[in-house]
Design a protein around this motif. Structure first.
Motif, PDB file in Angstrom:
ATOM      1  N   ASP A 132       0.999  -0.631   0.292  1.00 60.51           N
ATOM      2  CA  ASP A 132      -0.288  -0.032  -0.038  1.00 60.51           C
ATOM      3  C   ASP A 132       0.884   1.340   0.167  1.00 60.51           C
ATOM      4  O   ASP A 132       0.287   1.940  -0.374  1.00 60.51           O
ATOM      5  N   GLY A 133       2.175   0.860   0.550  1.00 65.53           N
ATOM      6  CA  GLY A 133       3.082   2.653   0.418  1.00 65.53           C
ATOM      7  C   GLY A 133       4.280   2.438  -0.395  1.00 65.53           C
ATOM      8  O   GLY A 133       4.554   3.015  -0.963  1.00 65.53           O
ATOM      9  N   ASN A 134       4.571   1.162  -0.531  1.00 63.89           N
ATOM     10  CA  ASN A 134       5.082   0.871  -2.140  1.00 63.89           C
ATOM     11  C   ASN A 134       5.121  -0.262  -2.593  1.00 63.89           C
ATOM     12  O   ASN A 134       5.626  -1.516  -2.157  1.00 63.89           O
ATOM     13  N   ALA A 135       4.697  -0.397  -3.997  1.00 65.45           N
ATOM     14  CA  ALA A 135       4.568  -1.131  -4.343  1.00 65.45           C
ATOM     15  C   ALA A 135       5.498  -2.053  -4.739  1.00 65.45           C
ATOM     16  O   ALA A 135       5.333  -3.410  -5.665  1.00 65.45           O
ATOM     17  N   ASP A 136       6.693  -1.477  -5.207  1.00 65.37           N
ATOM     18  CA  ASP A 136       8.178  -2.366  -5.590  1.00 65.37           C
ATOM     19  C   ASP A 136       8.616  -3.260  -5.058  1.00 65.37           C
ATOM     20  O   ASP A 136       9.618  -3.435  -4.836  1.00 65.37           O
ATOM     21  N   ILE A 137       8.267  -2.943  -3.317  1.00 62.11           N
ATOM     22  CA  ILE A 137       9.205  -3.774  -1.949  1.00 62.11           C
ATOM     23  C   ILE A 137       8.872  -5.214  -2.036  1.00 62.11           C
ATOM     24  O   ILE A 137       8.027  -5.571  -1.779  1.00 62.11           O
ATOM     25  N   ALA A 138      10.116  -5.874  -2.255  1.00 57.14           N
ATOM     26  CA  ALA A 138       9.320  -7.207  -2.224  1.00 57.14           C
ATOM     27  C   ALA A 138       9.373  -8.433  -0.431  1.00 57.14           C
ATOM     28  O   ALA A 138      10.090  -7.746  -0.072  1.00 57.14           O
ATOM     29  N   VAL A 139       8.428  -8.869  -0.475  1.00 55.92           N
ATOM     30  CA  VAL A 139       8.487  -9.404   0.549  1.00 55.92           C
ATOM     31  C   VAL A 139       8.249 -11.046   0.769  1.00 55.92           C
ATOM     32  O   VAL A 139       7.440 -11.493  -0.177  1.00 55.92           O
ATOM     33  N   TYR A 140       8.678 -11.803   1.296  1.00 54.72           N
ATOM     34  CA  TYR A 140       8.541 -13.284   1.348  1.00 54.72           C
ATOM     35  C   TYR A 140       8.080 -13.869   3.123  1.00 54.72           C
ATOM     36  O   TYR A 140       8.916 -13.090   3.463  1.00 54.72           O
ATOM     37  N   GLY A 141       7.319 -14.100   2.900  1.00 52.61           N
ATOM     38  CA  GLY A 141       6.898 -14.953   3.975  1.00 52.61           C
ATOM     39  C   GLY A 141       7.350 -15.889   4.197  1.00 52.61           C
ATOM     40  O   GLY A 141       7.881 -16.458   3.596  1.00 52.61           O
TER      41      GLY A 141
END
Length: 262
Positions: A132-141
């Motif tokens: 929502d704040g920055n769609a370019d950040i990669a997030v890995y769970g």
């Protein structure tokens, strides 16, 4: 009762939320805190969403009778479902996820790992708020079925805890060599030194600290700080008093706690 003198309510599935209490104690030394640890239902991450919302409503109702001015949801799993109940009460309810997600966005981290319970990871709550704040950040769970329960039992079987952390951190970093990882469960900072030993090249982000900062900012902005010296700390829990005493000592929480069984 004067609104300023009312308490901060903290809820968690067990002892993990004491990591939030530690940060609140340091940032807000005059505030009275009432804590509810729902050990009998821990870990929440292996329960259904509807069941967790039902438990949350029951716990908030309990805290509401303790003269509170805010509720701090110290459980990541419950915070992932906060949109289903947060507007139903006359006091603010603080998520532990949102402030940590905002931290990642504000610091413009290119990628971030999140280790948490199965449900926290399954909901994608951190990824959604970060994007929502920055769609370019990669997030890995990276989900762990056992770690929260291993910590919550209070025995601190460091061999089992280290093995569990090693398996999951290795799995995460082998696939995605991130430099930053969020503790996606408040139980995890209790054994933070193990994470740091297993993954020395990683900077771990503690949502408990970011949540406590959000609470402090809100109380200041709304002139709700308790300016009376001295404060109380009551724990209501459905688990073992000895476990709470062990974690309080491990976290070096200074305020004497009165522990009640419920």
């Amino acid at each position: 009762m004067n609104e300023n003198r009312k308490k901060i309510g903290v809820l968690d599935s067990g002892v993990g939320g004491l990591t939030v209490v530690k940060e609140l104690e340091q940032l807000l030394p005059n505030e009275d805190i009432v804590y509810f640890g729902d050990n009998k239902n821990c870990p929440y991450g292996n329960r259904t969403a509807d069941n967790i919302v039902e438990i949350a409503r029951s716990t908030i109702g309990f805290l509401q009778n303790k003269d509170i001015k805010a509720v701090v949801v110290a459980c990541n799993t419950t915070s992932s479902l906060i949109h289903r109940f947060e507007k139903d009460y006359p006091f603010p309810i603080f998520s532990i996820i949102k402030p940590a997600a905002q931290y990642v966005v504000q610091h413009k981290l290119p990628s971030i790992g999140v280790i948490g319970t199965e449900l926290t990871i399954k909901t994608g709550c951190y990824e959604r708020l970060i994007h929502d704040g920055n769609a370019d950040i990669a997030v890995y769970g990276e989900p762990s079925h056992n770690l929260a329960a291993l910590v919550d039992c209070g025995r601190f079987d460091m061999t089992a805890i280290t093995d569990e952390i090693t398996v999951h951190m290795n799995h995460l970093l082998e696939q995605h060599p991130v430099k930053h990882v969020i503790y996606g469960c408040t139980h995890y900072p209790i054994v933070g030194e193990v994470f740091e030993c297993v993954a020395p090249g990683v900077q771990f982000i503690n949502p408990a600290l970011e949540q406590a900062r959000a609470v402090a900012d809100y109380l200041k902005e709304h002139s709700l700080l308790n300016d009376t010296a001295g404060h109380s700390f009551d724990i209501y829990m459905s688990g073992s008093k000895a476990v709470y005493e062990a974690v309080l000592q491990r976290l070096q929480i200074k305020t004497p706690a009165i522990i009640h069984s419920v």
